[in-house]
Design a protein around this motif. Structure first.
Motif, short mmCIF file in Angstrom:
data_model
loop_
_atom_site.label_atom_id
_atom_site.label_comp_id
_atom_site.label_asym_id
_atom_site.label_seq_id
_atom_site.Cartn_x
_atom_site.Cartn_y
_atom_site.Cartn_z
N THR A 218 24.97 65.35 70.23
CA THR A 218 23.93 64.33 70.35
C THR A 218 22.70 64.65 69.49
O THR A 218 21.66 64.05 69.65
N CYS B 173 21.41 68.03 68.70
CA CYS B 173 20.61 69.20 69.02
C CYS B 173 20.71 70.23 67.89
O CYS B 173 21.51 70.07 66.97
N ASN C 234 21.94 73.21 67.86
CA ASN C 234 23.25 73.87 67.77
C ASN C 234 24.25 73.06 66.95
O ASN C 234 25.08 73.63 66.25
N SER D 48 31.16 69.49 76.63
CA SER D 48 30.03 70.30 76.21
C SER D 48 29.96 70.30 74.69
O SER D 48 30.95 70.54 74.01
N THR D 49 28.79 69.98 74.21
CA THR D 49 28.60 69.87 72.76
C THR D 49 27.98 71.16 72.23
O THR D 49 27.38 71.90 73.00
N ALA E 148 34.85 73.26 71.79
CA ALA E 148 33.81 72.55 72.54
C ALA E 148 32.86 73.55 73.17
O ALA E 148 33.28 74.57 73.70
N ILE F 272 28.01 77.14 69.48
CA ILE F 272 28.33 77.28 68.06
C ILE F 272 29.59 78.13 67.93
O ILE F 272 29.65 79.21 68.50
#
Lengths: 76, 342
Positions: A9, A11, A13, A50-51, A63, A66
């Motif tokens: 979204t 961020c 990371n 989880s992004t 997922a 990093i």
């Protein structure tokens, strides 16, 4: 050529993940097409919770957090 | 090194633990020796301040590195997918308690809040249980707890843990009780229901150690500056600034509205658990009372304008208002309870 999508979204990371993938692909001389998916509905379509998530040729390979250099190298 | 971890993961953990413990034990004598070298007069302001700084900085960073390492390994057991599978099919009450507890150990970053939220709802986890997780995960985390423990003692850390969990459990329970499912955005409600599966992840101990080390590099690398700033502020005002500087506004005898006012200021603000510590340190040192400061800290970490903006994509305004309202009231109650008890 590998088609890689980074799901996130927007961020910090996610941006680091994009950069890391681009760097390593360049180092290894692998031809990739890299794009970013920010729309939440599209991210959910991959079932990632989880992004950042990473999708290679429409398959989720990572997922959450990093990915490590080794992991990315393993994809190429 | 990585070869050693791969071949002898248990030996690596044992040696790392011994080195960590030995370092931790030598910090206090070492800080005295260092300060004495500088030929400052013992018991003077600058001696105290410097000794505090030289002892506290490595102590906090060492504790943080240890806890983050252990939590990084624990996190590798509790992936969001597994947590979801554990919560699927749970009912209210038990579900709320489990969700709040899992919120501590499941890795969570506020940018993942929305995908996680949708993933939970999609698997049929009740809305209230989902909220318990969403409230607990950012607020009650190992970084906040470690820093509170290292700087203010275990009692304050334990109180923070207990009250943070209570807020998450009860707020989620109330949201569930209000039956607000209709206030999810339509596209979320219309999504296909998925089966919650854990997904096969067979990690070896060496993989988990690598995950732990990675966690240390990522978190301590980001957080050390805030910790340093917090301790520097604490050391800097050690004896220089009047103790009751903040007492009138946020202290024991402050007017009743100081708790709600702190929460109102804190809600739109956002920083992570580490970023708030310097402020907490400064406020406490200047005579603000613990309940008011912790209420401020919780409202900054648990609720924020950016998070509300992201959540608006999946929640209708009424549900957002209820979420923010219930959590804020919970935090205010915690503030009053702390002020009354401590």
């Amino acid at each position: 050529m590998k088609h890689i999508k980074v799901l996130g979204t927007g961020c910090a990371n996610c941006k680091s993940t994009m950069k890391l993938i681009a760097d390593i692909a360049l180092e290894k001389g692998v031809d990739i097409q890299l794009e970013k998916t920010e729309e939440i509905q599209d991210i959910m379509a991959y079932g990632v919770m989880s992004t950042p998530g990473v999708v290679i040729d429409e398959k989720v390979v990572h997922a959450g957090g990093i990915p490590s250099r080794d992991k990315i190298s393993g994809w190429f | 090194m990585s070869l050693f971890i791969k071949n002898q993961p248990r030996a690596f953990l044992l040696i790392a633990a011994i080195i960590w413990f030995a370092l931790y034990k030598t910090l206090e004598p070492l800080s005295h020796i260092l300060v004495n070298r500088l030929a400052l007069k013992p018991a003077s302001h600058s001696y105290d301040a410097l000794q505090f700084f030289l002892y506290d900085t490595p102590k906090v960073l060492l504790l943080l590195a240890g806890v983050v390492m252990v939590m990084g390994m624990a996190n590798s057991y509790f992936t969001p997918e597994r947590t979801r599978a554990l919560l699927a099919g749970r009912h209210e009450s038990i579900g709320n308690i489990m969700a709040a507890l899992l919120g501590i150990v499941t890795p969570f970053c506020s940018c993942s809040a929305v995908p996680l939220f949708i993933g939970f709802v999609q698997a049929g986890i009740p809305l209230g249980v989902t909220f318990s997780f969403l409230i607990s995960a950012p607020m009650v985390n190992e970084i906040a707890l470690t820093l509170l423990f290292a700087l203010f003692g275990w009692k304050i850390a334990a109180l923070y843990l207990a009250l943070g969990l209570s807020i998450a459990i009860f707020s989620g329970y109330i949201i569930g009780y209000l039956k607000m499912e209709a206030h999810l955005e339509d596209w979320v409600r219309n999504m296909t229901h998925v089966q919650a599966t854990t997904g096969a992840d067979e990690l070896t101990l060496a993989d988990r150690i690598a995950a732990g080390l990675n966690n240390v590099r990522e978190i301590v690398g980001k957080v050390w500056l805030y910790v340093l700033a917090g301790i520097a502020i604490g050391a800097g005002i050690h004896g220089y600034v009047p103790q009751d500087f903040m007492a009138d506004l946020m202290g024991k005898d402050a007017p009743w509205w100081s708790v709600p006012a702190s929460v109102l200021i804190g809600v739109p603000m956002y920083t992570n658990a580490a970023g708030i510590i310097p402020i907490v340190e400064a406020l406490l040192a200047k005579g603000a009372s613990l309940g008011t400061v912790l209420a401020f800290m919780m409202s900054v970490i648990a609720l924020s304008l950016p998070e509300i903006v992201i959540l608006r994509k999946v929640l209708k305004p009424k549900l957002i208002a209820v979420f923010v309202g219930v959590v804020s009231i919970g935090i205010m109650l915690v503030g009053y309870i702390f002020n009354a008890v401590v």
